[in-house]
Structure formats: structure tokens, C-alpha cells
Write an enzyme that holds these catalytic residues in place. Structure first.
Site, PDB file in Angstrom:
ATOM      1  N   ASP A 187      21.918  26.264 -13.429  1.00  0.00           N
ATOM      2  CA  ASP A 187      22.332  25.308 -12.289  1.00  0.00           C
ATOM      3  C   ASP A 187      23.764  24.995 -12.410  1.00  0.00           C
ATOM      4  O   ASP A 187      24.227  25.231 -13.482  1.00  0.00           O
ATOM      5  CB  ASP A 187      21.176  24.172 -12.405  1.00  0.00           C
ATOM      6  CG  ASP A 187      21.273  23.567 -10.959  1.00  0.00           C
ATOM      7  OD1 ASP A 187      20.131  22.741 -10.799  1.00  0.00           O
ATOM      8  OD2 ASP A 187      22.070  23.467 -10.143  1.00  0.00           O
TER       9      ASP A 187
HETATM   10  C1  GLC Z   1      22.395  21.818  -7.209  1.00  0.00           C
HETATM   11  C2  GLC Z   1      21.032  22.118  -7.282  1.00  0.00           C
HETATM   12  C3  GLC Z   1      20.576  23.556  -7.122  1.00  0.00           C
HETATM   13  C4  GLC Z   1      21.612  24.282  -6.174  1.00  0.00           C
HETATM   14  C5  GLC Z   1      22.991  24.087  -6.827  1.00  0.00           C
HETATM   15  C6  GLC Z   1      24.089  24.803  -6.073  1.00  0.00           C
HETATM   16  O1  GLC Z   1      22.812  20.868  -8.196  1.00  0.00           O
HETATM   17  O2  GLC Z   1      20.276  21.576  -8.520  1.00  0.00           O
HETATM   18  O3  GLC Z   1      19.519  23.588  -6.756  1.00  0.00           O
HETATM   19  O4  GLC Z   1      21.009  25.426  -5.864  1.00  0.00           O
HETATM   20  O5  GLC Z   1      23.432  22.782  -7.394  1.00  0.00           O
HETATM   21  O6  GLC Z   1      24.407  23.965  -4.890  1.00  0.00           O
END
Ligand code: GLC
Length: 740
Positions: A268
């Protein structure tokens, strides 16, 4: 300037290699699509330098990672999100790039998709959103999300598929197939145990193995083993003291070891916290790390990533063996051959009427009719001539906000627009704001067409609404939650189960003014409904995207017959939910899931709690009658299958669809088990008066529980019941059988 030339030069060079090879009539193995993919992976790997290998394992911009230009291996481009393709952002910022050709079709939230209980809708969804991602040249779609609905306060439940692992497992698989048919990887998230937003970056989740394997892992396991997902995203939180983005237990032992996952593990954004763990604990691609290098500008920052210079240094010194980076690069090359280097993949399409129609169909199939006394719905426009629509959610766009799933939609039909378009020529339709929620009108570059500012006081708004209600034949209140902080929004959880912005008072006052009241709750979560015994008709609608208003109007007018059912329980009060009654929520550094496997209806069954509306509940404008439940055998051995059948008849005057649910109850077990668990469902379409037989064939897997001592699934001999139901509390019939 030079950077942009590199890939071009690379492709020219790759082209020369190709020409040269074809001239000698032999394409390099890694470019030969007739060769087995694993041979291509090894060949490409053997041609790469150490620097090129390390560069592939971490971001080079906010949403992209390096390819190998010298070999003609393209970059990887990821995009949010589960409900539509996020507008382009700047190279190294979250801010939008301000493109004018990236306005997408916004599809319904995944709670709506789950509420359709229709696998065909899931395939249609995946195909459509996959086409949009392909057209935008993204090869990793950062979705779907399948974290289980443990508490009604979790800010991101709207992005997920409800409280039941079987429903989520069955509904996520076709979505993945649909996306990946476009040569785009579905990246299933957030693996695992990301069931709250409070302290999501730090909280360590303690959960017993039975709950882990029976409740929180199944949808991910199905994504891998049935969906053949090409990517998985690690969660922010910790499990067993290790961050989920680099976690020996979740990634090496379970995902790779037990499930045989051969795709890429993506972090993430900002989920990586340690180089050594990132190297050894199963992570392949690092995105979004908050290195202080970001202040030095994009190029330096990415070299500071945990899997960038620090990783390269460890490899060059020999402290870390090259095999460690080769493992990661093999997975990333496999991704390339499945996506960017698959010359046969389709070209996609973007912002099309077909995709809008798909979103509308999914919304119409997912909207849930919760209550309908005196046949208040569908609206009889031959008699109902004065309609009042009240509530901010009738005019508030919901394709924006909520965090990373926020979109720049090509257009959005709000409920008010849809109702006026559908009914405006047959009835006089008025609007009253009723209350003020969140009048924000700018979302990271998306400026709303409607100005939501409202100077009047709450009292004035209620007075206006109740006065107009007195002069109407029908009142439609459209409220619920929204995508603002502490509502249905990433990074925050709700603070209570009750509707915000004093809506309960507005609803109560409206009912006093006019008893012919419909309440439409737009939300991604359960809410309290203290007025449930007064209000005759209640509709659960969702964040339904571009055509949300069209779909809602079609349901209210009766053009579409509602057929959705709840993917999660609506408790009367928070204390009726196990995470709040038993578990620590939200915890601090630690959160312990004391309720174990007793999540959702598993808890209300066990404690004999009457929910406000049960899991699997949803009405129709017609009625259905069920026949006797039969089994084709009295008992089965461990290797047999057994088939249960039941006839279902549409006993009303209009066509409709009924979701028939099969639950299995283990009457006696050596370990505690829920009273019953969902193990089958089928949405059956029936014309008025039509009758069909619905059958479910199951094997011992539907009878098994996870024995944490044996670390395996076991089906214990004994007597079971197959329960056919229209919801978790509306049992239509049952038949017992034995497992020998
Ligand atoms: C965010 C979310 C994830 C998302 C990523 C990119 O913090 O937790 O679901 O795809 O970052 O935006």
C-alpha cells in the site's frame, strides 16, 4: 528531456533485437509469446543487470515503477480504484494533473455489487472497469477490496463486499476475471485484516487462526485460487507484529506457501517500513513510501526508497544474495508478460454509454427495498401528482470524496436529476434541502456543478420541508451518509451508528407532516433507524456512480423491480454488533478480535439478537413462495456431493428476481461453530406466476470448519441441516442429512 527519450531508445533497440532475431528467424525467448511464460521470465532475468532488477522493485513516480527500456520491457502503471479509473495525477504528487481526457465512468461502490448477489453483474463490472483501465494504459488496477465488514463504523466498508466470507468470495472472482481479460492486473486489497481506518498505519491486529481462516482470508484465497489474481496489495496494519506489506506469515507462509500465489505483491502507498523485512517477507513492489527525499524532488526521493539504494547496497556488498531480488523480479516479469507485453490484449474503451449502462444495471440490481408497507412503492404516477424530494443526498455528487476511490466522473446523475427526468412530466416535483451536511464543492480539482452552500438555519430548513410536505401527495427523503471525514471515507471511521446532520429529526418531522413518506438511505454502511416503525417505505441505495439517480428513479417508479439483498447486517444499536460488544474497537497499538468467528449474522444468530434488518434481507414489488426443501441423499461420505432442491414461485403480478440462500448448520461439533453459515446462493428470475426449481450441490467443503490445532479444514461426521432462506432470519425450509 533525456528521461523521456530513454524508453524510446529502448524500444528502438528492442525493435532492432527483434529484427535481427527474426532475420536469423529466432526471436529472443523473452519476446516470443509462443514460449512458456516461465522460460520467458528466466530469459529476461538473465539479461538484466542488478541495477535494472532493483529499479523494478520500487516506484519511480507516484503511481509507476520502472521497466527495462534497454530490453523493451515497459514501465508498470497502477491506478485507483475499485469503482472507476482515477484521474491522472502529477508525476510525484497526489494532485491531479488537470488532464481533459481522463473523465471516467464511475461505477457503483462494491457494497452495491455485493448487494446484487449476482455473479453475472460482477463479471460485467470487471469487464467494464477493466476496459476503462486498459484504455487509460494502466496495467495494475488497485482494486477490488474484500476486507470483511467487522464494524459498521469502518470508513472504507463502502469499498468492500460485506460481512460474509462466502458471499465476498463468490462475488469477487468474476470481477477479477473481467478485469484481467483486458490484460490488466486486478490488485486485490488490502491483504489482510484492514477492518478499520482508525490507526490503520500502526495497529497490530490480534486474531485467532479460526477467525483468520474462516472469516478474514477466504475472499483473498478465492481471489488467488479461483480468480487467478495477478496482484495483491498488502495492508497498512500489522499482524503478529509485522507490517502486512512485508509479512512472513501472510505473504510467504499463506499467500505463496499455502495458496500458491504467483503474482506480484504490491505495498500500500507508504506501507513499507523496513528494508530487511521488505526483502525477505514477500514484498515485490514498493509504492508511496514517505521518504524525506520527496522534499529533494522526485528523482532523488525514489532512490531513497527501502527497496532502492539500501537494497542495491546490500546486494552489492553480498550481504543479501542476488536470489532475493530475482524472486521479486520473476513475479514482476510475469506481470509484464500477462499485461504490458501481451500483444494480443484488447484495446479497452473509456467513458462509453455501454459502461454507463453497465453501472446503471448493476445499481438497479443492487438497490435494496428494506420495507414497503401499504405498497407505498412503486410510485403510482397516475395518482401521485405532487411529489416532494427532501435531503442533501438528493443533489450531492458521491463519485467524489471518500479517499483514494474518489473519481472525476464524465457525468453523474444525482437522485434529484434522475427523479425529475423520469417523473417530471407526470407529476409536479419540488425540492427542499431539509438539512445541511457537507457543502464542499471542490475535490482535488473536481469542481461540482451545483453549489451546495446553504445560508439558512436548520430550523428554517425543517420548517420549509414540513410545510411543503403538507402540500404533497408523497414525500421522498434522500439522506444517509456521504464521503466526508468520519462518514464513508478512507483514513477515518464513523463515530456513531446514528445518521449525521440531525437527519432523524428531519425524518420524524416530515412523517408528522405527511405519513406518505419514503426514506432512501444512501450509504456504504448500516445506520440506526429510530423511525423504522413509522416510515412506511425504506430503500437502501448505495454510492452508485454515474447513473445512480437514473437507477434510483427507475426503482422508485417501478420500471425496475428491486432485487438486491443486504451484504451486511443492520444492527438496531452498536452494542448489537460483536466487535463493539466483545472486541476492542478501535484499540490502540493493538486491536484484538475477541469475537473470533462470530461476525455479523454469526453473532446475532448465536446471541439471538433481532437485527434491524438482517444479512440477506431485501424485498421485491412481487412476492415469492417456496416449496419443500429436498435432498437427493440421506447422507454422504467425505468424498460425496449432495444436492438440495427447492421450488420457488412468483406469486405476484409482476416479474421479479429472488435471491435464494443456502445456509449449512452443523448440529454438533467438537469446536464452537456459528448456528449457520452461507454456503450457496442463486438469483432466480421469475415471470409473474412462473415457478422454477433451484438446486445447490455441495461437498464436504461446505460442511468444514478450520481446526486451528490441526491447521487444516475438517468436516466432522454427524448430522447437518441444509437451510433454505430468503435472508438470515427468513427461513423457508430445511432438510437434515448425515456426513458419515
Ligand atoms: C491508499 C489506499 C489504497 C490505495 C493507495 C493508492 O492509501 O489504502 O487502497 O490504492 O493508497 O492511492
Amino acid at each position: 528531456m533525456f528521461r523521456s527519450l530513454k524508453p524510446v531508445l529502448g524500444f528502438i533497440l528492442a525493435g532492432i533485437i527483434c529484427l535481427n532475431a527474426t532475420a536469423q528467424n529466432k526471436l529472443p525467448v523473452y519476446l516470443d509469446e509462443n514460449k512458456p511464460i516461465e522460460e520467458r521470465v528466466e530469459d529476461a532475468l538473465s539479461r538484466m543487470t542488478l541495477e535494472e532488477k532493483v529499479a523494478m522493485c520500487h516506484a519511480q513516480s507516484k503511481f509507476s515503477s520502472a521497466g527495462v527500456p534497454r530490453l523493451g520491457i515497459p514501465e508498470n502503471w497502477a491506478t485507483d480504484g475499485p469503482h472507476g479509473i482515477r484521474p491522472e495525477v502529477l508525476w510525484d504528487e497526489w494532485d491531479q494533473a488537470g488532464w481533459t481526457n481522463d473523465s471516467c465512468i464511475a461505477f457503483p461502490a462494491l457494497t452495491c455489487l455485493a448487494a446484487t448477489w449476482n455473479k453475472d453483474m460482477s463479471l460485467l463490472y470487471g469487464k467494464s472497469i477493466g476496459e476503462e483501465a486498459r484504455y487509460r494504459n494502466k496495467n495494475i488496477l488497485l482494486g477490488p477490496g474484500v476486507n470483511i465488514y467487522r464494524t459498521p463504523l469502518n470508513g472504507r466498508n463502502f469499498e468492500y463486499m460485506g460481512e460474509d466470507p462466502f458471499l465476498a468470495s463468490k462475488m469477487v472472482v468474476p470481477y477479477i476475471h473481467g478485469v484481467q481479460a483486458n490484460g490488466v492486473a486486478a490488485c486485490v486489497k488490502h491483504f489482510a485484516l484492514n477492518n478499520q481506518e482508525i490507526a490503520r498505519h500502526t495497529v497490530n491486529v490480534n486474531v485467532d487462526d479460526r477467525a483468520l481462516y474462516e472469516i478474514y482470508l477466504p475472499a483473498f484465497k478465492a481471489s488467488v485460487q479461483e480468480g487467478q489474481a495477478w496482484a495483491i496489495m498488502g495492508a497498512y496494519n500489522k499482524y503478529k507484529g509485522q507490517w502486512a506489506c512485508h509479512n512472513q506469515y501472510l505473504l510467504n507462509d499463506i499467500l505463496r506457501g499455502e495458496w500458491g500465489f504467483d503474482g506480484v505483491v504490491v505495498s500500500d502507498w507508504g506501507g513499507v517500513n523496513n528494508t530487511k523485512q521488505a526483502i525477505y517477507n514477500g514484498l515485490d513492489m514498493e509504492f508511496g513510501s514517505w521518504t524525506d527525499g520527496l522534499s529533494e524532488g522526485a528523482s532523488n526521493a525514489y532512490e531513497n526508497y527501502y527497496l532502492a539504494k539500501p537494497f542495491l547496497k546490500l546486494l552489492q556488498s553480498g550481504e543479501v544474495k542476488e536470489e532475493e531480488v530475482d524472486k521479486k523480479v520473476r513475479n514482476i516479469l510475469r506481470l509484464a508478460f500477462r499485461t504490458t507485453m501481451n500483444t494480443k490484449r484488447p484495446w479497452g474503451s473509456f467513458g462509453t454509454p455501454e459502461h454507463a449502462a453497465a453501472g446503471r444495471k448493476i445499481a438497479e440490481e443492487g438497490i435494496v427495498l428494506l420495507q414497503n408497507k401499504n405498497n407505498t412503492l412503486p410510485i403510482d404516477l397516475s395518482k401521485t401528482k405532487r411529489i416532494l424530494v427532501v435531503g442533501e443526498n438528493a443533489i450531492k455528487p458521491m463519485t467524489v470524496g471518500g479517499g483514494s476511490s474518489s473519481l472525476k466522473a464524465k457525468y453523474e446523475v444525482a437522485p434529484w436529476d434522475g427523479i425529475v427526468k423520469r417523473m417530471g412530466t407526470q407529476a409536479d416535483i419540488k425540492y427542499a434541502r431539509g438539512y445541511v451536511g457537507d457543502p464542499t464543492s471542490k475535490y482535488n480539482g473536481v469542481v461540482l456543478k451545483r453549489d451546495l452552500t446553504e445560508p439558512r438555519s436548520a430550523e428554517e430548513l425543517i420548517a420549509e420541508a414540513t410545510q411543503l410536505a403538507k402540500e404533497s401527495d408523497l414525500v421522498i427523503f434522500i439522506g444517509g451518509l456521504n464521503k466526508s471525514n468520519n462518514q464513508d471515507c478512507e483514513g477515518h471511521d464513523r463515530k456513531h451508528l446514528e445518521l449525521p446532520y440531525n437527519q432523524d429529526k428531519v425524518i420524524t418531522e416530515l412523517y408528522k407532516a405527511n405519513k406518505n413518506l419514503v426514506v432512501v438511505n444512501i450509504s456504504g454502511n448500516a445506520v440506526a433507524m429510530p423511525w423504522v416503525n413509522e416510515v412506511p417505505a425504506i430503500v437502501q441505495s448505495w454510492y452508485n456512480g454515474t447513473e445512480s439517480g437514473t437507477a434510483l428513479a427507475s426503482i422508485l417508479a417501478g420500471d425496475a423491480n428491486p432485487s438486491g439483498k443486504l451484504p451486511f447486517t443492520f444492527p438496531v444499536k452498536l452494542d448489537d454488533n460483536s466487535a463493539h460488544k466483545l472486541g476492542e474497537y478501535p484499540g490502540k497499538e493493538q486491536v484484538t478480535y475477541n469475537e473470533g468467528i462470530f461476525v455479523g449474522y454469526r453473532w446475532t444468530d448465536k446471541e439471538k439478537i433481532k437485527p434491524l434488518f438482517p444479512f440477506g434481507h431485501g424485498l421485491s414489488y412481487t412476492t415469492f413462495a417456496y416449496g419443500k426443501v429436498t435432498a437427493d441423499k440421506k447422507g454422504i461420505s467425505q468424498s460425496d456431493k449432495i444436492t438440495f432442491s427447492v421450488s420457488v414461485k412468483n406469486t405476484g403480478s409482476r416479474d421479479g428476481a429472488e435471491i435464494v440462500q443456502l445456509y449449512i448448520s452443523d448440529l454438533k461439533s467438537s469446536l464452537p461453530r456459528p448456528v449457520k453459515e452461507l454456503k450457496g446462493f442463486e438469483k432466480v428470475y421469475l415471470k409473474a406466476g412462473e415457478e422454477k426449481t433451484v438446486s445447490f450441490t455441495v461437498d464436504k467443503s461446505a460442511l468444514s470448519f478450520f481446526d486451528d490445532k490441526k491447521h487444516d479444514w475438517v468436516a466432522e461426521a454427524g448430522t447437518f441441516e441444509a437451510i433454505v432462506a430468503a435472508s438470515a432470519t427468513d427461513i423457508k425450509g430445511k432438510v437434515s442429512f448425515d456426513l458419515k
